[in-house]
Scaffold this active site. Structure first.
Site, PDB file in Angstrom:
ATOM      1  CB  CYS A 140      -0.948   0.004   1.196  1.00  0.00           C
ATOM      2  SG  CYS A 140      -2.032  -1.441   1.276  1.00  0.00           S
TER       3      CYS A 140
ATOM      4  CE  LYS B 180      -7.605   1.400  10.559  1.00  0.00           C
ATOM      5  NZ  LYS B 180      -7.349   0.480   9.451  1.00  0.00           N
TER       6      LYS B 180
ATOM      7  CD  GLU C 132      -9.982  -3.211   9.106  1.00  0.00           C
ATOM      8  OE1 GLU C 132     -10.133  -2.012   8.821  1.00  0.00           O
ATOM      9  OE2 GLU C 132      -9.414  -4.024   8.346  1.00  0.00           O
TER      10      GLU C 132
ATOM     11  CB  SER D 144     -11.725  -5.573   6.182  1.00  0.00           C
ATOM     12  OG  SER D 144     -11.302  -5.258   4.875  1.00  0.00           O
TER      13      SER D 144
END
Length: 557
Positions: A52, A127, A447, A473
């Site tokens: 990511c 986040k 999650e 999620s």
């Protein structure tokens, strides 16, 4: 137009008494000319753990080029980041939500400590996205956020794959529905390179939020991670922050009530993640905007579901980009009268002005016309009832059931619920209850994708419901209620549920109840005892003592 372009940094760069500061700057390569210019912080959430944020060094370099080209001096620094996809289902997932606060805190500290004149924040995952916006709101100096973009889909047997497919394959393998070789093939092909998870999961949902808040230029975040246009967007972000500084345009002028309502509408229209509720409550608090959990239901009810995106739909983020981008959703909402068109953005223009000029790819099927929505109402629903007096969040973006009544199967931690699914102990019609996973009880509000995906993979996604004081999620789908508040660790009603109690989901009437009399429920709660904290020292213990209810955004205070 601001005359003083070094309103903050001159206190550490100018005058004879600042010679020690300049000497330190010169030690790492800055020159007198560099220090005479506005100092622009570049907050980078780069890590090499997971895809990511992996490519953000490259984007940061382009942002800095843009800052220099526009007359500023960039200074890059880093924050922490936790990869949800890697830590999901393990104890480490408890660190994820905690990291949101730490990301905001660290950016605030570095920016205040170094007296930056302006700030560009680069984020890439669940986040880091809300964390950087929270920091910008706190600091209220000219600044903007840029999202690193989505990963390309994987391909296997002419099928597009995302990380959601891997989690669901684990459930299918656990029930003997696919072989180990098939699971390995999905694992090896689902994530082909850098970028955030490809569906309208939490990362892309919060990217959408950032654009609709106006804190990111409309159209910049949705550019996929590894296409050439992303570098151009990063360069332009560096130039744009200098314009914000010249005009002294600050986050407080952008992060308004109207902007927050635009962001909620965008989440509803795209079937976005329930985590947007948690994060927007937190962002609104930092921006001084009054926002309550019930506002999400009100706005979602009037907003049609228009984007056919995973996890409830067919397409991924790259498909949306080719169809016309997230700005096409803005155009639809503008045409429907559901967008506060005058809300200001970091470009200096109103969001409605940008939405009017969007080009739609002929024949695209990703974003529906207003005359033919996927659903006439949006994807977010807030339930209350005797199990969730402060509320809980349900996503109904796909074809979820609107009612469910079944016996509770109660677990006090996620791992136990996951193992029960894998062992075949969860049956059709059951209601899986996972508690002591809230902001305080976890701590960190994990999650539950491992569990929800395992249920889908086991073929139970359409017959089993789940509720938790933890989170889901953005890749979760099915009848799932998260953020149940008050949480079990605070003596919320979820703490009183026992195996076999009948749980009722009633989406139409916005209710989540256990079929117990008020007297019985109160009697059980009087017998309840506060559990021993799972962490007694360190950051997790500190977070557990400071964190608020999920209904308030799980912010620390």
């Amino acid at each position: 137009m601001a005359e003083n372009l070094k309103p903050r940094s001159r206190v550490i760069t100018d005058g004879p008494d600042r010679a020690p500061s300049r000497a330190m700057f010169k030690a790492v390569g800055f020159t007198d000319e560099d220090l005479s210019r506005p100092i622009v912080g570049v907050a980078n959430t780069w890590i090499e753990i997971g895809p990511c944020n992996f490519h953000l060094r490259q984007l940061a370099a382009k942002v800095k080029e843009g800052v220099r080209a526009a007359g500023g001096t960039p200074m890059e620094f880093n924050t922490v980041s936790i990869s949800d996809g890697i830590s999901m289902g393990a104890e480490g997932m408890k660190c994820s939500l905690v990291s949101r606060e730490l990301i905001a805190d660290s950016i605030e500290l570095v920016a205040r400590g170094n007296h930056f004149d302006a700030l560009v924040c680069i984020s890439g995952c669940d986040k880091t996205n809300p964390g950087v916006v929270m920091a910008l709101a706190r600091l209220n100096i000219p600044g903007l956020a840029l999202y690193g973009g989505s990963i390309a889909p994987g391909h296997l047997a002419a099928r597009d794959l995302t990380i959601q497919d891997v989690f669901e394959a684990v459930g299918a393998y656990g029930r003997g529905k696919i072989s180990a070789e098939q699971l390995k093939a999905i694992e090896d092909t689902a994530c082909p390179g850098a970028g955030a998870c490809g569906g309208q999961f939490t990362a892309n949902t919060m990217s959408t939020v950032m654009e609709f808040l106006g804190i990111s230029p409309l159209g910049s975040n949705g550019i996929p991670a590894m296409v050439n246009e992303k570098d151009e967007a990063a360069f332009n972000a560096g130039k744009l922050v200098m314009e914000l500084l010249r005009h002294d345009l600050r986050p407080s002028q952008i992060l308004t009530r109207e902007a927050v309502e635009n962001a909620i509408a965008a989440v509803a229209a795209t079937g976005g993640s329930t985590n947007a509720v948690l994060h927007l409550l937190a962002i609104a608090r930092e921006a001084g905007v009054e926002l309550k959990i019930d506002d999400f239901d009100r706005i979602s009810t009037r907003t049609p579901l228009l984007a056919d995106l995973k996890p409830g739909g067919r397409f991924v983020a790259n498909d949306l980009y080719r169809a016309g981008g997230i700005q096409l959703v803005a155009k639809r909402l503008f045409e429907a009268g559901l967008l506060h068109a005058d809300a200001l953005t970091v470009t200096g223009k109103a969001i409605g002005e940008a939405a009017r000029s969007v080009n739609e790819t002929p024949g695209q099927e990703v974003v529906r016309p207003l005359s033919n929505p996927l659903k006439t109402t949006g994807g977010l629903v807030i339930l209350k009832g005797n199990l969730a007096p402060e509320g809980c969040v349900v996503k109904v973006a796909g074809h979820e059931r609107m009612t469910h009544r079944g016996p509770a199967r109660v677990f006090d931690r996620e791992e136990d619920a996951f193992q029960a699914v894998q062992r075949g102990e969860i049956k059709a019609n059951d209601v899986v209850v996972i508690r002591y996973e809230g902001p305080k009880g976890g701590p960190g509000m994990r999650e539950m994708l491992a569990v929800t995906a395992a249920l889908v993979g086991a073929g139970l996604g359409d017959t089993v419901a789940l509720l938790t004081d933890g989170r889901f999620s953005g890749a979760t789908h099915g009848l799932m209620a998260g953020h149940v508040a008050p949480e079990a660790a605070n003596g919320g009603p979820i703490a009183a549920v026992r195996d076999g109690d009948t749980i009722v989901f009633d989406i139409k009437n916005r209710r989540l109840d256990v079929e117990l009399s008020e007297e019985e429920l109160n009697s059980r709660l009087r017998q309840w005892k506060t559990p021993k904290p799972r962490y007694e020292s360190g950051v997790m213990a500190k977070y557990a003592k400071l964190v608020s209810s999920a209904s308030e955004g799980a912010v620390t205070r």
